[in-house]
Design a protein around this motif. Structure first.
Motif, PDB file in Angstrom:
ATOM      1  N   LEU A  91       0.502  -1.196   0.178  1.00  0.00           N
ATOM      2  CA  LEU A  91      -0.082  -0.100  -0.153  1.00  0.00           C
ATOM      3  C   LEU A  91       0.994   1.215  -0.017  1.00  0.00           C
ATOM      4  O   LEU A  91       0.595   2.189  -0.936  1.00  0.00           O
ATOM      5  CB  LEU A  91      -0.944  -0.081   1.211  1.00  0.00           C
ATOM      6  N   GLU A  92       1.741   1.430   0.461  1.00  0.00           N
ATOM      7  CA  GLU A  92       2.480   2.311   0.758  1.00  0.00           C
ATOM      8  C   GLU A  92       3.154   2.279  -0.530  1.00  0.00           C
ATOM      9  O   GLU A  92       3.313   3.651  -1.347  1.00  0.00           O
ATOM     10  CB  GLU A  92       3.874   2.167   1.722  1.00  0.00           C
ATOM     11  N   ASN A  93       3.406   1.570  -1.718  1.00  0.00           N
ATOM     12  CA  ASN A  93       3.573   1.517  -2.899  1.00  0.00           C
ATOM     13  C   ASN A  93       2.996   1.825  -3.999  1.00  0.00           C
ATOM     14  O   ASN A  93       3.002   3.352  -4.956  1.00  0.00           O
ATOM     15  CB  ASN A  93       4.997   0.678  -3.410  1.00  0.00           C
ATOM     16  N   PHE A  94       1.968   1.838  -3.343  1.00  0.00           N
ATOM     17  CA  PHE A  94       0.766   2.022  -4.063  1.00  0.00           C
ATOM     18  C   PHE A  94       0.542   3.937  -3.609  1.00  0.00           C
ATOM     19  O   PHE A  94       0.384   4.640  -5.080  1.00  0.00           O
ATOM     20  CB  PHE A  94      -0.683   1.130  -3.429  1.00  0.00           C
ATOM     21  N   VAL A  95       0.298   4.001  -2.882  1.00  0.00           N
ATOM     22  CA  VAL A  95       0.457   5.821  -2.353  1.00  0.00           C
ATOM     23  C   VAL A  95       1.273   6.300  -3.260  1.00  0.00           C
ATOM     24  O   VAL A  95       0.975   7.789  -3.307  1.00  0.00           O
ATOM     25  CB  VAL A  95       0.583   5.822  -0.849  1.00  0.00           C
ATOM     26  N   ALA A  96       2.644   6.099  -2.804  1.00  0.00           N
ATOM     27  CA  ALA A  96       3.917   6.692  -3.632  1.00  0.00           C
ATOM     28  C   ALA A  96       3.312   6.780  -5.175  1.00  0.00           C
ATOM     29  O   ALA A  96       4.167   7.597  -5.947  1.00  0.00           O
ATOM     30  CB  ALA A  96       5.066   5.921  -3.270  1.00  0.00           C
ATOM     31  N   SER A  97       3.619   5.916  -5.713  1.00  0.00           N
ATOM     32  CA  SER A  97       2.531   5.875  -6.724  1.00  0.00           C
ATOM     33  C   SER A  97       1.439   7.084  -7.365  1.00  0.00           C
ATOM     34  O   SER A  97       1.437   7.995  -8.144  1.00  0.00           O
ATOM     35  CB  SER A  97       2.855   4.305  -7.825  1.00  0.00           C
ATOM     36  N   LEU A  98       0.557   6.977  -6.191  1.00  0.00           N
ATOM     37  CA  LEU A  98      -0.226   8.195  -6.607  1.00  0.00           C
ATOM     38  C   LEU A  98       0.364   9.414  -6.461  1.00  0.00           C
ATOM     39  O   LEU A  98       0.068  10.687  -7.386  1.00  0.00           O
ATOM     40  CB  LEU A  98      -1.751   7.726  -5.860  1.00  0.00           C
ATOM     41  N   LEU A  99       1.177   9.798  -5.480  1.00  0.00           N
ATOM     42  CA  LEU A  99       1.838  11.205  -5.134  1.00  0.00           C
ATOM     43  C   LEU A  99       2.548  11.953  -6.580  1.00  0.00           C
ATOM     44  O   LEU A  99       2.038  12.867  -6.851  1.00  0.00           O
ATOM     45  CB  LEU A  99       2.168  11.191  -3.874  1.00  0.00           C
ATOM     46  N   ASN A 100       3.122  10.624  -7.083  1.00  0.00           N
ATOM     47  CA  ASN A 100       3.976  11.263  -7.889  1.00  0.00           C
ATOM     48  C   ASN A 100       2.823  11.436  -9.359  1.00  0.00           C
ATOM     49  O   ASN A 100       3.194  12.315 -10.560  1.00  0.00           O
ATOM     50  CB  ASN A 100       4.484   9.871  -8.757  1.00  0.00           C
ATOM     51  N   ALA A 101       1.773  10.201  -9.528  1.00  0.00           N
ATOM     52  CA  ALA A 101       1.018  11.037 -10.830  1.00  0.00           C
ATOM     53  C   ALA A 101      -0.153  11.916  -9.922  1.00  0.00           C
ATOM     54  O   ALA A 101      -0.085  12.651 -11.350  1.00  0.00           O
ATOM     55  CB  ALA A 101       0.407   9.735 -10.720  1.00  0.00           C
ATOM     56  N   MET A 102       0.019  13.079  -9.502  1.00  0.00           N
ATOM     57  CA  MET A 102      -0.169  13.921  -8.490  1.00  0.00           C
ATOM     58  C   MET A 102       1.788  15.427  -8.525  1.00  0.00           C
ATOM     59  O   MET A 102       0.592  16.086  -8.175  1.00  0.00           O
ATOM     60  CB  MET A 102      -0.551  13.565  -7.124  1.00  0.00           C
ATOM     61  N   GLY A 103       2.311  14.981  -9.124  1.00  0.00           N
ATOM     62  CA  GLY A 103       2.724  16.123  -9.519  1.00  0.00           C
ATOM     63  C   GLY A 103       3.938  15.732  -8.235  1.00  0.00           C
ATOM     64  O   GLY A 103       4.926  16.548  -8.178  1.00  0.00           O
ATOM     65  N   TYR A 104       3.888  15.209  -7.222  1.00  0.00           N
ATOM     66  CA  TYR A 104       4.728  15.057  -6.605  1.00  0.00           C
ATOM     67  C   TYR A 104       6.247  13.726  -6.374  1.00  0.00           C
ATOM     68  O   TYR A 104       5.874  13.358  -7.666  1.00  0.00           O
ATOM     69  CB  TYR A 104       4.633  14.637  -5.072  1.00  0.00           C
ATOM     70  N   ARG A 105       7.241  13.901  -6.096  1.00  0.00           N
ATOM     71  CA  ARG A 105       8.680  13.380  -6.522  1.00  0.00           C
ATOM     72  C   ARG A 105       8.900  12.617  -5.156  1.00  0.00           C
ATOM     73  O   ARG A 105       8.121  13.346  -2.903  1.00  0.00           O
ATOM     74  CB  ARG A 105       9.519  14.239  -6.496  1.00  0.00           C
TER      75      ARG A 105
END
Length: 333
Positions: free
Chosen positions: A200-214
């Motif tokens: 789930l941590e990796n999934f949320v990280a991918s979502l944040l990346n899609a939102m424009g975050y590093r």
């Protein structure tokens, strides 16, 4: 029509429109099951037979398959009404069931049949969007409850299809919301099922990346209380993210642990698949530097940024972009 609400109205789907309409029948498949009338008269009888004939079937599919067969053989009666949406001509076909269950061992696709007298064939636009949505069920055979009277009313001699063509469909907004809610429920269930802990941590990280975050996911096994570090750009502030996949609501003390791990100048983000207790919500309100996201809010973000997710997550939660009607004046996105 009198006593409409006492009439049983069924919906059915088919892979062969012409078979149903030209031969005035309805049917279901499962050719390996043989004559369904010999199985028994209870749902358990059908479940046991399905498991016997299809030993490799997924466990969750057993009650679904058995339920459809049971309804077709046992619950459906002569005199019940049937609504059949045909795909080729995009029409709604209404009829009345005229026979008990019959078995045709030579039929290649639908050996389990009942005779039907087709009464009306209407263009789909005749009915409200809500009625069309209900008959668009993903199941092969199902009962129509919410809009049964609308379908039965179309069989009245005084009924005219023109009477609904020039009126605004009040069910559009409700139907669109139903579709969205079903999608959200499906997504949250799949996220909960497929992604636990580090996944789930990796999934949320991918979502944040899609939102424009590093983002940087913390090493597994760490006890810092921070699962992901995120930046909007090259400069501060740093965003400390904690992710929880637990089923129960998040308590205030759990969010306090995130705050304790944050450095001066940090912002916090807490992501949960569940919700937050009253005290936790009060704590979040008193500490605006920490944002709490619950399961439904997470799903809404996934819907908004779905196309930017890593392909592995799009394959895990497959969605197809479609357009659905909304009530006039509502947001269209």
């Amino acid at each position: 029509m009198e006593n409409q609400t006492e009439s049983v109205v069924w919906g059915i789907h088919s892979q062969d429109d012409s078979l149903f309409l030209d031969k005035s029948i309805i049917g279901i498949g499962w050719t390996k099951m043989g004559d369904l009338s010999k199985i028994g008269s209870t749902r358990e009888n059908f479940k046991e037979k399905v498991q016997e004939v299809y030993p490799d079937i997924k466990k969750g599919a057993i009650p679904n398959w058995a339920g459809i067969m049971y309804r077709f053989v046992v619950e459906m009666k002569k005199g019940d009404y049937i609504v059949f949406p045909s795909k080729a001509d995009r029409k709604i076909n209404l009829g009345i069931i005229e026979s008990d269950y019959m078995y045709d061992e030579l039929a290649p696709l639908y050996p389990n049949i009942r005779k039907v007298k087709w009464l009306k064939h209407y263009p789909r636009r005749t009915f409200s969007q809500g009625a069309l949505y209900e008959v668009g069920s993903l199941m092969t055979l199902f009962t129509i409850k919410n809009y049964a009277n609308e379908y039965l009313g179309s069989l009245d001699k005084k009924f005219s299809p023109k009477m609904v063509e020039n009126t605004e469909d009040e069910t559009v907004g409700v139907t669109a919301e139903d579709i969205m809610n079903n999608t959200r429920d499906y997504m949250l269930k799949e996220i909960s099922r497929q992604f636990k802990g580090y996944d789930l941590e990796n999934f949320v990280a991918s979502l944040l990346n899609a939102m424009g975050y590093r983002t940087t996911v913390s090493p597994h096994g760490g006890d810092s209380g921070i699962d992901i570090i995120a930046y909007k750009d090259e400069l501060p502030p740093r965003i400390a993210v904690q992710v929880k996949s637990q089923d129960g609501d998040i308590k205030e003390t759990t969010i306090q642990s995130l705050k304790g791990a944050m450095m001066p100048g940090d912002y916090g983000l807490f992501v949960s698949l569940s919700d937050y207790t009253k005290s936790a919500k009060k704590f979040l309100k008193a500490n605006p530097i920490i944002r709490g996201i619950n399961g439904i809010e997470l799903v809404n973000l996934v819907l908004k940024y779905y196309e930017g997710l890593d392909e592995i997550y799009q394959r895990a939660i497959p969605l197809k972009k479609v357009y659905i009607p909304v009530a006039k004046g509502e947001d269209k996105v």
